[in-house]
Design a protein around this motif. Structure first.
Motif, mmCIF file in Angstrom:
data_model
loop_
_atom_site.group_PDB
_atom_site.id
_atom_site.type_symbol
_atom_site.label_atom_id
_atom_site.label_comp_id
_atom_site.label_asym_id
_atom_site.label_seq_id
_atom_site.Cartn_x
_atom_site.Cartn_y
_atom_site.Cartn_z
ATOM 1 N N ALA A 35 0.839 -1.209 0.000
ATOM 2 C CA ALA A 35 0.000 0.000 0.000
ATOM 3 C C ALA A 35 0.868 1.251 0.000
ATOM 4 O O ALA A 35 0.607 2.201 0.732
ATOM 5 N N GLU B 112 1.284 3.416 -2.421
ATOM 6 C CA GLU B 112 0.882 4.492 -3.331
ATOM 7 C C GLU B 112 0.667 5.796 -2.559
ATOM 8 O O GLU B 112 0.113 5.791 -1.457
ATOM 9 N N TRP C 299 -3.327 7.625 -1.225
ATOM 10 C CA TRP C 299 -4.289 7.230 -0.202
ATOM 11 C C TRP C 299 -4.785 8.460 0.560
ATOM 12 O O TRP C 299 -3.999 9.331 0.928
ATOM 13 N N SER C 300 -6.080 8.505 0.815
ATOM 14 C CA SER C 300 -6.656 9.626 1.552
ATOM 15 C C SER C 300 -6.519 9.471 3.059
ATOM 16 O O SER C 300 -6.738 10.425 3.806
ATOM 17 N N PRO D 153 -3.643 3.390 5.038
ATOM 18 C CA PRO D 153 -4.239 2.225 4.374
ATOM 19 C C PRO D 153 -4.504 1.046 5.296
ATOM 20 O O PRO D 153 -5.381 0.224 5.003
ATOM 21 N N TYR E 213 -12.990 2.006 3.882
ATOM 22 C CA TYR E 213 -11.733 2.123 3.158
ATOM 23 C C TYR E 213 -10.596 1.423 3.904
ATOM 24 O O TYR E 213 -10.530 1.455 5.141
ATOM 25 N N ARG F 166 -6.608 -1.039 2.874
ATOM 26 C CA ARG F 166 -5.999 -2.056 2.025
ATOM 27 C C ARG F 166 -6.545 -3.433 2.391
ATOM 28 O O ARG F 166 -6.564 -3.821 3.547
ATOM 29 N N PRO G 225 -5.152 2.874 -4.613
ATOM 30 C CA PRO G 225 -5.401 3.704 -3.433
ATOM 31 C C PRO G 225 -6.891 3.812 -3.132
ATOM 32 O O PRO G 225 -7.737 3.754 -4.031
ATOM 33 N N ASP G 226 -7.183 3.989 -1.836
ATOM 34 C CA ASP G 226 -8.562 4.118 -1.362
ATOM 35 C C ASP G 226 -9.434 2.925 -1.768
ATOM 36 O O ASP G 226 -10.614 3.074 -2.116
ATOM 37 N N GLU G 227 -8.844 1.744 -1.709
ATOM 38 C CA GLU G 227 -9.624 0.513 -1.859
ATOM 39 C C GLU G 227 -10.747 0.523 -0.817
ATOM 40 O O GLU G 227 -10.532 0.927 0.322
#
Length: 374
Positions: A75, A77, A80-81, A84, A95, A97, A349-351
């Motif tokens: 994770a 990246e 991500w907001s 993760p 939200y 990972r 990102p933001d999965e």
């Protein structure tokens, strides 16, 4: 703990593929033991990670396996907001990972265990949680090999990869490999004194492109998009500076095969071309990275009919991504895919997963339990 509490705990474990997984395995083992499940840890040959197998109900009677993997992709990246590995909720969206791929399914299965235990199952439901799926399904073969001593031959395996809770009967197989060519370095003004590994790899790369084009001619399976097997060169690296003869070049390839085609066989022509470089003085190393077979469950299979009843929808023919289901089928067990979430949200990102998707999955598992009860 409800399904959201469990997902929160699972996401907090940074169980990235290829690393030790004792923390997440230990937590799941303790949680299941509290619910009265019979739990067995199955250490892998790596020595620092394990599969987990649990049984609710009588192990000596044919039942069903719920299969999922505990590992996630990295994770790192920057987009991500939020952190993760910390579950964040915004309305329906959860939200983190692995929420979709595939700790959401694990959470739903674990949340269903108390209800399954109360049912006094006549047929068992097993949980088979594996490691290192994201780097080539490396853990689950060790688990599958142990199944004969762990339980009666199952009636079916439900692999909970994200499918929007639609059951899926098929996927392509995959093989990936790395080829390393080593030559001899030197000053670029004297190419006659060196062996340019990048130039040698050019022939290998061209053969990969040629094979990829050839596969477009079939064989075809209209259940898939694209309907043919595919091949690509995904990573290539070599050289240090433009005025240095590169002494090493590395190429990573993958092939995805429609059912009926052996995935490693698609890479064999490229391997043969690579090995011809040895005659010119190069050292050539071919390293298989991963392989798993295609999944192709017949439309009239009993497992497909069961999932039709449990989900209310007829199983779809196929998806493009691969899963551990093909390995279960190759071992002689009927297997199908059905899990919460959307594969389009994974590995980015933001999965996220939806709370309603988790609830639907838990209901499906509990309905399966009702079918297996006395």
């Amino acid at each position: 703990m409800d399904v959201l509490d469990i997902l929160d705990r699972l996401v907090a474990f940074p169980s990235v593929a290829g690393r030790a997984n004792g923390d997440i395995v230990g937590w799941i083992e303790a949680h299941l033991a509290e619910q009265g499940a019979k739990v067995i840890l199955l250490p892998g040959p790596e020595g620092d990670r394990s599969n987990l197998f649990a049984t609710i109900g009588p192990a000596d009677v044919p039942g069903y396996i719920l299969s999922g993997h505990m590992d996630v992709v990295p994770a790192g990246e920057p987009k991500w907001s939020s952190a993760p590995f910390s579950l964040r909720r915004e309305g329906e969206r959860l939200y983190g990972r692995g929420t979709t791929d595939m700790k959401g399914f694990l959470a739903a299965a674990l949340a269903a265990v108390p209800a399954l235990a109360r049912l006094r199952l006549a047929r068992p439901i097993h949980l088979a949680f594996s490691y290192d799926e994201e780097i080539g399904c490396r853990g689950v073969p060790h688990l599958i090999a142990r199944l004969p001593e762990l339980c009666a031959k199952p009636l079916g395996v439900i692999v909970g990869e994200p499918s929007g809770m639609s059951a899926v009967r098929g996927h392509k197989g995959k093989a990936a490999a790395r080829v390393i060519i080593k030559g001899r370095s030197g000053h670029s003004s004297r190419p006659d004194l060196g062996l340019n590994a990048v130039h040698a790899m050019a022939d290998v790369l061209c053969s990969a492109v040629s094979e990829a084009d050839r596969l477009r001619q079939g064989p075809f399976d209209p259940a898939f998009e694209p309907a043919y097997s595919s091949l690509q060169a995904g990573v290539i690296a070599g050289g240090q500076s433009v005025n240095i003869i590169p002494d090493t070049c590395t190429l990573e390839l993958e092939a995805r095969a429609v059912p009926g085609v052996d995935p490693p066989s698609l890479l064999a022509p490229i391997k043969a071309i690579a090995e011809t470089c040895a005659a010119e003085g190069f050292q050539v190393e071919w390293m298989p990275i991963s392989t798993y077979p295609a999944l192709s469950l017949p439309q009239d299979a009993a497992l497909a009919g069961l999932l039709h009843e449990l989900t209310g929808e007829a199983p779809v023919a196929a998806v493009s991504y691969g899963t551990e289901a093909g390995l279960y089928q190759a071992a002689g067990f009927d297997a199908i895919i059905c899990g919460p979430g959307d594969i389009g949200r994974a590995h980015k990102p933001d999965e996220y997963i939806l709370a309603s998707e988790l609830a639907a999955c838990q209901r499906m598992i509990e309905a399966l339990g009702a079918r297996c009860s006395a």
